[in-house]
Design a protein around this motif. Structure first.
Motif, mmCIF file in Angstrom:
data_model
loop_
_atom_site.group_PDB
_atom_site.id
_atom_site.type_symbol
_atom_site.label_atom_id
_atom_site.label_comp_id
_atom_site.label_asym_id
_atom_site.label_seq_id
_atom_site.Cartn_x
_atom_site.Cartn_y
_atom_site.Cartn_z
ATOM 1 N N THR A 76 -1.475 3.228 22.767
ATOM 2 C CA THR A 76 -0.880 4.140 23.746
ATOM 3 C C THR A 76 0.490 3.658 24.199
ATOM 4 O OG1 THR A 76 -3.095 4.754 24.511
ATOM 5 C CG2 THR A 76 -1.244 5.273 25.960
ATOM 6 N N VAL A 77 0.570 2.358 24.504
ATOM 7 C CA VAL A 77 1.847 1.799 24.940
ATOM 8 C C VAL A 77 2.867 1.847 23.804
ATOM 9 C CG1 VAL A 77 3.004 -0.285 25.759
ATOM 10 C CG2 VAL A 77 0.755 0.339 26.661
ATOM 11 N N ALA A 78 2.434 1.556 22.576
ATOM 12 C CA ALA A 78 3.351 1.538 21.438
ATOM 13 C C ALA A 78 3.972 2.898 21.192
ATOM 14 C CB ALA A 78 2.612 1.064 20.186
ATOM 15 N N LEU A 79 3.173 3.946 21.294
ATOM 16 C CA LEU A 79 3.675 5.280 21.012
ATOM 17 C C LEU A 79 4.481 5.871 22.150
ATOM 18 C CD1 LEU A 79 0.556 6.811 19.214
ATOM 19 C CD2 LEU A 79 2.615 5.862 18.186
ATOM 20 N N SER A 80 4.373 5.278 23.335
ATOM 21 C CA SER A 80 5.107 5.822 24.477
ATOM 22 C C SER A 80 6.353 5.003 24.815
ATOM 23 C CB SER A 80 4.196 5.900 25.707
ATOM 24 O OG SER A 80 3.720 4.601 26.052
ATOM 25 N N LYS A 81 6.248 3.677 24.764
ATOM 26 C CA LYS A 81 7.367 2.826 25.170
ATOM 27 C C LYS A 81 7.878 1.908 24.068
ATOM 28 C CE LYS A 81 5.707 2.583 29.964
ATOM 29 N NZ LYS A 81 5.284 1.675 31.055
ATOM 30 N N GLY A 82 7.102 1.740 23.004
ATOM 31 C CA GLY A 82 7.476 0.783 21.974
ATOM 32 C C GLY A 82 6.938 -0.594 22.302
ATOM 33 N N LEU A 83 6.975 -1.485 21.322
ATOM 34 C CA LEU A 83 6.396 -2.821 21.470
ATOM 35 C C LEU A 83 7.493 -3.878 21.500
ATOM 36 C CD1 LEU A 83 3.532 -2.407 18.859
ATOM 37 C CD2 LEU A 83 3.321 -2.261 21.346
ATOM 38 N N PRO A 84 7.330 -4.902 22.369
ATOM 39 C CA PRO A 84 8.300 -6.002 22.397
ATOM 40 C C PRO A 84 8.177 -6.854 21.140
ATOM 41 C CG PRO A 84 6.503 -6.407 23.938
ATOM 42 C CD PRO A 84 6.315 -5.017 23.423
#
Length: 716
Positions: A76-84
């Motif tokens: 969910t986080v990857a598709l919304s904000k991207g991954l560090p």
């Protein structure tokens, strides 16, 4: 007993302290656990990443709710904000090690969306998993496609190039070969050119291999013995479709923070459209090619030219665009591989992305696209030639263009198209432009004529430079071995001039001789009339009747004056051509029909404006006498002379009022009597009609008594 009681008392105190310490430790543990619980509730993503980093080989996947729950949180986080970057490393290792199973490997790769950059070491470690033999082929292909998609987000590529040979070994894998070739193309440097020779006969001529071969042949032509076409079409397809939606969303949210290549402007085709529209993101340039490093290079060049060989061009050639210093360096080193890579990048950006984008029409995307195309225009103007990939894109785009989208940029790019053989011009250029021209507004028609005029000027300038260098063969492009003879060049110019004559004639008829369109057309013929004298091209083409007569009978004085200048310059060019023909100083000869056509136009113009014979039997403007009688116009034969001409009538009235201010009845015929005629001519030419002045003085022998400016173009 007292002693014993004291001892007992002493023994009971430590016991209480131990109980207190144990209670305090338990409370601390509870507080820490509560703190961790609250922290987990506040940062479920951090806990999920921590859990996934601890997944080991052999972990049960089917029915593992905890694994699924943490996977969903990260996805969910990857598709919304991207991954560090650090999370990219963890998840890539989890996926390629297959610790979470084959299904989750594919799943993780599909939502591996970077928020900023991708660590180089994560890619290198991921590449090492390819040789373990555990990953299925579809997962290997997906991994390499992901690397291609995020290639320009990788923070550094030195270690990737150090394992170039290892990556090259996967060329033998049939399913991986197209994607490995694309990755090798992006990583290739001069020292890598010796690896491909032994695989040439094994693979044949697949497009992706041909593209890589073209780059290798630039570095080591002695090793690549196969003959390749002069213009290799783009052999690498767009591999980023799997990540388009997510990367596009992350780019919009993290706008300005993500360094992304223009060729990976990830736009989604949301709905079908009969006419494709274009969109492109113009983002920051690649870090590896900075203005500071270029300035340092330039300062060193002043001391030692050999430092050029030590300077490394960036992997992404698109970073050169927009920088005058970078383009100057590129032009100085004359590196064919750099030109090849730059054209490949532009071809990928324009053809694969620009043509396949949604019809959203948002102002942000349009402004980004304008900036991108303007950057290409700046680069082409700085280098003084167009890119071959831009030319190929324009030929495709013209067939789907509506004539409105990004009109100034597209027409400016179109004017940079280099010279081409005449048999290509009709299909690639004339037919799509003709369809747009006749179905668009008068302002678009003016823009097209202006664009083609600019194109002609560049072609003629190119020829004049080649003629000064003493060569008959004209190179079509500095990066191409294709040449054209002088006769071939003249055929192309002739086709272009005739095409514009057709457009202008029909356009003036459709638009009722609109003054703007007429003046743009006359500006084009101001270029055409001077091709022999100004550009050393032995070719003279007269304007068609559909252009000449609307200008001769125009209602605005500017058009009439420009026509006078054009006819004056035609006479100058034809006189010199005739003189050289008599002296046998030139190989090519002007057609006799050209002289006849000029004399016919000259006779019509002199007779109508000077001799007051506007309708001559047997001429192009002969009108039936009965039809003239029906008009009931008094003295129709003098309606287009220098006094009664609609464009000059107001000047005659003003002159009459100055000469005879007391007269109430205006008698313009009195201007032709005695000295008043010479005064009127002097008055008329003082208004700035240099074109008419030169035309009348040259063709009638009349002198206004003023110092004429022979070769000065009329002020418009």
């Amino acid at each position: 007993m007292a002693d014993l009681s004291n001892l007992a008392g002493l023994g009971s105190e430590p016991s209480g302290e131990i109980d207190s310490s144990a209670s305090s430790a338990n409370n601390r543990s509870l507080r820490l656990a509560e703190k961790e619980r609250r922290k987990g509730e506040a940062d479920p993503f951090g806990l999920a990443v921590k859990y996934l980093s601890q997944v080991e080989a052999g972990t049960v996947v089917r029915g593992n709710d905890e694994l699924e729950r943490n996977m969903v949180v990260v996805e969910t986080v990857a598709l919304s904000k991207g991954l560090p970057p650090e999370v990219i490393t963890v998840l890539l290792d989890l996926a390629l090690s297959l610790n979470a199973g084959t299904t989750n490997c594919t799943r993780v790769l599909k939502f591996l969306i970077p928020a900023t950059v991708v660590p180089q070491e994560a890619i290198v470690k991921g590449a090492s998993w390819l040789c373990v033999g555990k990953m299925p082929m579809n997962a290997q292909v997906l991994f390499v496609r992901w690397v291609l998609t995020v290639f320009d987000l990788i923070d550094c590529k030195d270690n990737l190039r150090s394992i170039y040979g290892f990556i090259f070994s996967f060329v033998t894998e049939e399913n991986l070969c197209p994607f490995i070739c694309h990755l090798l193309y992006l990583l290739t440097m001069r020292e890598h050119g010796e690896l491909l020779n032994k695989w040439l006969n094994f693979f044949g001529r697949q497009p992706f291999l041909t593209q890589l071969l073209a780059l290798y042949k630039v570095y080591h032509p002695d090793l690549v013995t196969l003959s390749l076409p002069s213009r290799v079409r783009t052999g690498f397809k767009n591999h980023n479709s799997t990540w388009k939606v997510a990367l596009s969303a992350v780019q919009r949210k993290n706008k300005g923070a993500v360094l992304v290549d223009q060729s990976l402007s990830l736009d989604v085709k949301e709905k079908p459209s009969t006419r494709k529209r274009v969109r492109c993101h113009l983002c920051n340039t690649v870090k590896s090619f900075t203005e500071h490093s270029l300035c340092t290079l330039y300062s060193k060049l002043l001391l030692n030219v050999e430092v050029i060989t030590c300077f490394q061009l960036p992997a992404q050639m698109g970073s050169l665009l927009g920088s005058a210093l970078a383009l100057h360096y590129l032009d100085c080193v004359q590196d064919e591989s750099a030109s090849l890579r730059l054209n490949f990048w532009l071809g990928h950006s324009l053809q694969e992305e620009f043509l396949l984008c949604p019809v959203d029409g948002s102002s942000d995307n349009t402004s980004e696209t304008c900036r991108f195309l303007s950057t290409i225009l700046f680069s082409q103007q700085f280098l003084q030639e167009g890119f071959s990939s831009t030319e190929s894109f324009l030929y495709k785009f013209l067939s789907v263009w509506d004539g409105c989208l990004l009109r100034p940029q597209i027409l400016d790019l179109l004017s940079d198209i280099p010279l081409m053989p005449s048999f290509y011009m009709h299909k690639l250029l004339f037919e799509p432009l003709k369809q747009l021209y006749f179905t668009s507004t008068v302002f678009f028609k003016c823009s097209v004529i202006e664009c083609l005029n600019s194109m002609l000027v560049k072609w003629l300038t190119w020829h004049s430079v080649s003629a000064l260098e003493g060569g008959l063969d004209i190179s079509l492009n500095s990066n191409s071995t294709m040449t054209m003879t002088l006769s071939g060049f003249m055929d192309s110019v002739m086709e272009l001039v005739r095409f514009v004559g057709l457009l202008a004639s029909e356009g003036l008829r459709l638009e009722n001789c609109h003054v703007l369109l007429l003046n743009q057309t006359l500006a084009f013929y101001e270029t055409v009339c001077d091709m022999f004298l100004k550009y050393s091209l032995p070719l003279i083409i007269m304007p068609p009747a559909g252009v000449f007569y609307p200008a001769l009978f125009a209602t605005d004085s500017v058009s009439v004056d420009r026509l006078g200048y054009i006819m004056y310059r035609y006479r100058k060019n034809l006189t010199l051509a005739k003189k050289q023909e008599q002296q046998r100083e030139q190989t090519f000869h002007i057609s006799r029909n050209t002289y006849k056509e000029f004399n016919r136009n000259l006779q019509a113009m002199v007779n109508s404006m000077w001799n007051s014979w506007w309708s001559i039997p047997g001429s192009d403007i002969e009108i039936d006498k009965d039809l003239i009688a029906l008009s009931k116009v008094a003295e129709p034969w003098c309606r287009f002379d220098l006094i009664h001409h609609p464009a000059l009538f107001s000047y005659a009235i003003e002159f009459h009022q100055r000469c005879w201010p007391e007269k109430k009845n205006v008698d313009l015929g009195s201007i032709k009597i005695g000295k008043y005629w010479n005064w009127y001519m002097e008055f008329l030419f003082n208004q700035g009609f240099d074109g008419l002045n030169n035309f009348i003085r040259t063709n009638t022998g009349h002198s206004s008594g003023l110092s004429s400016q022979d070769d000065r173009q009329p002020t418009t």
